[in-house]
Enzyme design. Structure first.
Site, PDB file in Angstrom:
ATOM      1  N   MET A  41      27.870 -26.268  40.457  1.00  0.00           N
ATOM      2  CA  MET A  41      29.287 -25.985  40.247  1.00  0.00           C
ATOM      3  C   MET A  41      29.966 -27.093  39.452  1.00  0.00           C
ATOM      4  SD  MET A  41      32.164 -25.522  43.248  1.00  0.00           S
ATOM      5  CE  MET A  41      32.045 -27.229  43.791  1.00  0.00           C
ATOM      6  N   SER A 115      22.369 -27.748  43.598  1.00  0.00           N
ATOM      7  CA  SER A 115      23.495 -27.187  44.339  1.00  0.00           C
ATOM      8  C   SER A 115      23.439 -25.662  44.265  1.00  0.00           C
ATOM      9  CB  SER A 115      24.806 -27.765  43.805  1.00  0.00           C
ATOM     10  OG  SER A 115      25.863 -27.539  44.719  1.00  0.00           O
ATOM     11  N   GLN A 116      24.523 -24.982  43.842  1.00  0.00           N
ATOM     12  CA  GLN A 116      24.507 -23.522  43.851  1.00  0.00           C
ATOM     13  C   GLN A 116      23.420 -22.943  42.944  1.00  0.00           C
ATOM     14  OE1 GLN A 116      28.533 -22.579  42.639  1.00  0.00           O
ATOM     15  NE2 GLN A 116      28.017 -22.519  40.466  1.00  0.00           N
ATOM     16  N   ASP A 233      25.826 -35.535  52.988  1.00  0.00           N
ATOM     17  CA  ASP A 233      26.533 -34.639  52.070  1.00  0.00           C
ATOM     18  C   ASP A 233      27.965 -34.395  52.540  1.00  0.00           C
ATOM     19  OD1 ASP A 233      27.259 -32.479  50.322  1.00  0.00           O
ATOM     20  OD2 ASP A 233      25.132 -32.042  50.082  1.00  0.00           O
ATOM     21  N   HIS A 289      25.996 -35.624  48.159  1.00  0.00           N
ATOM     22  CA  HIS A 289      25.527 -34.456  47.420  1.00  0.00           C
ATOM     23  C   HIS A 289      24.960 -34.827  46.045  1.00  0.00           C
ATOM     24  CE1 HIS A 289      25.229 -30.176  46.919  1.00  0.00           C
ATOM     25  NE2 HIS A 289      25.954 -30.182  45.817  1.00  0.00           N
TER      26      HIS A 289
END
Length: 306
Positions: A41, A115-116, A233, A289
């Site tokens: 993202m 991530s995503q 995270d 993260h």
């Protein structure tokens, strides 16, 4: 006649030499499997501080590797915007088409999502088995979704403010589901029935509404499914989603690991069978993260790409 004999002897010598080379292993090593990367993202395919740096790290350790860092859009700006506002199912379809047309990927490839991008590449594995994905590496991916508001400081902070307000207003509204990426993996453990019936992406790839046997078969075809969790995270909520864990249904305090979930116990996606066969790899590291060092990356990720 003498000329024919000489040619025959030369051919025999060449054949014997070739056989000797084979026996001694004098063959060119096979080319490394290509790597496909999907960013997270607010990022882009080629940011020199993120995916660009990852690409260089891989190329440094694996000379000659073909690395495709996915650009979703015609420009880097569009790529970033699409990570917020382009329907995920449309993105996955587009990526499947890109991979199918790339001649360098047809014999198979490894995939690494950040991530995503981790759950998006899993959707590619489940929906598009050709060309074949060999290893899937999810770095901080949210495979059971999120039930917390995204924090993304810097240039994208104003966009995240908008997303917070929108998700609070109604993550499962049809228009929001169609247009807001983060809503498509928003998982409300308190209203599981609403999530199950109205999530247009995550509920589908996680077999929440029914079992798609092709999804299960295609995911189980992976050699390894590697999941990296960041123990400190501050962006992903809950962090356990990075290992396919999530909140126990009906509340948002206690989390349960993958192995206690219905998805696993009923083996709706093949994860239980993969776990028993040693196909699932769970890696954890200290840090926020996507904060990983070159040394850690080389030691723990590169072996799955070589």
């Amino acid at each position: 006649m003498a000329s024919s004999s000489c040619l025959w002897l030369l051919a025999l010598a060449f054949l014997l030499g070739s056989c000797a080379s084979l026996a001694l292993g004098h063959l060119d090593p096979p080319a490394p499997l290509p790597l496909v990367i999907w960013h997270g993202m607010g990022d882009s395919c080629c940011n020199p501080l993120s995916m660009g740096a990852i690409k260089k790290m891989v190329e440094k350790k694996i000379p000659g590797i073909h690395v495709l860092s996915l650009e979703i859009g015609k420009t880097l700006r569009e790529d970033v915007e699409n990570s917020f506002f382009l329907n995920v199912n449309s993105q996955v379809t587009t990526v499947c088409q890109i991979l199918a047309k790339d001649p360098k990927l047809q014999q198979g490839y490894n995939a690494m999502g950040f991530s995503q991008g981790g759950q998006f590449l899993r959707a590619v594995a489940q929906r598009c088995p050709s060309p074949p994905m060999v290893n899937l590496i999810s770095v901080g991916g949210q495979h059971q979704g999120v039930f917390g508001l995204p924090r993304c400081p810097g240039e994208s902070s104003h966009i995240c403010d908008f997303i917070r307000k929108t998700l609070n207003a109604g993550a499962y509204n049809k228009a929001i589901q169609e247009r807001l990426v983060q809503a498509e993996y928003w998982h409300d453990p308190i209203r599981e029935d609403i999530y199950r019936n109205h999530s247009i992406f995550l509920a589908d790839i996680n077999q929440e509404r029914g079992v798609n046997e092709s999804y299960k078969k295609n995911l189980m075809a992976l050699k390894k499914f590697v999941m990296v969790k960041f123990l400190n995270d501050t962006i992903v909520d809950p962090v356990d989603s990075e290992w396919f864990g999530f909140y126990r249904s009906g509340q948002a305090k206690e989390t349960i690991p993958l192995q206690e979930s219905t998805l696993y116990t009923q083996d709706r996606l093949g994860l239980k069978a993969m776990d028993k066969a040693g196909q699932l790899v769970f890696l954890a590291l200290e840090g926020d993260h996507l904060q990983l060092s070159e040394e850690w990356f080389y030691a723990h990720i590169i072996p799955f790409l070589e």
